[in-house]
Design a protein around this motif. Structure first.
Motif, PDB file in Angstrom:
ATOM      1  N   ILE A 109       1.001  43.163 -16.197  1.00 53.57           N
ATOM      2  CA  ILE A 109       1.772  44.360 -16.556  1.00 53.57           C
ATOM      3  C   ILE A 109       2.155  44.187 -18.012  1.00 53.57           C
ATOM      4  CG2 ILE A 109       3.855  45.700 -16.113  1.00 53.57           C
ATOM      5  CD1 ILE A 109       3.733  44.657 -13.222  1.00 53.57           C
ATOM      6  N   GLU A 110       1.572  45.039 -18.855  1.00 54.37           N
ATOM      7  CA  GLU A 110       1.746  44.904 -20.301  1.00 54.37           C
ATOM      8  C   GLU A 110       2.113  46.245 -20.903  1.00 54.37           C
ATOM      9  OE1 GLU A 110       2.590  42.822 -22.816  1.00 54.37           O
ATOM     10  OE2 GLU A 110       0.827  41.598 -22.359  1.00 54.37           O
ATOM     11  N   LYS A 111       2.866  46.217 -21.986  1.00 55.67           N
ATOM     12  CA  LYS A 111       3.226  47.447 -22.686  1.00 55.67           C
ATOM     13  C   LYS A 111       2.000  48.003 -23.404  1.00 55.67           C
ATOM     14  CE  LYS A 111       8.014  46.222 -23.536  1.00 55.67           C
ATOM     15  NZ  LYS A 111       9.039  45.972 -24.559  1.00 55.67           N
ATOM     16  N   VAL A 112       1.934  49.317 -23.488  1.00 61.46           N
ATOM     17  CA  VAL A 112       0.812  49.980 -24.150  1.00 61.46           C
ATOM     18  C   VAL A 112       0.771  49.584 -25.627  1.00 61.46           C
ATOM     19  CG1 VAL A 112      -0.174  52.213 -24.785  1.00 61.46           C
ATOM     20  CG2 VAL A 112       0.833  51.892 -22.527  1.00 61.46           C
ATOM     21  N   SER A 113       1.923  49.447 -26.247  1.00 64.90           N
ATOM     22  CA  SER A 113       1.957  49.095 -27.664  1.00 64.90           C
ATOM     23  C   SER A 113       1.373  47.706 -27.907  1.00 64.90           C
ATOM     24  CB  SER A 113       3.391  49.168 -28.194  1.00 64.90           C
ATOM     25  OG  SER A 113       4.219  48.264 -27.493  1.00 64.90           O
TER      26      SER A 113
END
Length: 120
Positions: free
Chosen positions: A72-76
């Motif tokens: 689970i990673e941020k789009v940025s």
């Protein structure tokens, strides 16, 4: 033809012996057919070693700072990784659970997910 189990073992032994003797004198029929087909890549029996000839080790071509993504990673973060590197494959590592390697994800897959806005 049922009930002739007594011929199974001698038949199997004779077929096995015929294949072994045939392989000693000729190339296997299947290998001949593979080489006859155009466009079919066939690996050599022995692979050449690159490392033994050039004193090449994994540490020479790998970086110490591995660029990875989390499950689970941020789009940025994904966007920054794609902009700053030209790697074609990224490991997926769960840093919250003893750095477990889940697998890899390709650059192309990440780009498709970002362009389709398949997040959230």
């Amino acid at each position: 033809c049922t009930g002739n189990e007594q011929f199974v073992l001698p038949l199997m032994i004779s077929l096995f012996c015929a294949r072994v003797v045939g392989s000693l004198f000729n190339t296997d029929l299947y290998h001949i057919h593979i080489h006859l087909k155009k466009g079919v890549q066939f690996l050599d029996h022995e692979l050449r070693s690159i490392g033994g000839q050039h004193n090449l080790y994994a540490g020479h071509i790998m970086s110490r700072e591995v660029i990875f993504v989390r499950p689970i990673e941020k789009v940025s973060v994904i966007y920054d990784i794609l902009k700053s590197t030209d790697h074609s494959l990224f490991p997926v590592i769960d840093t919250d659970d003893r750095d477990v390697l889940y697998g890899t994800i390709s650059r192309e897959t990440l780009c498709v997910l970002l362009s389709a806005r398949a997040y959230g």
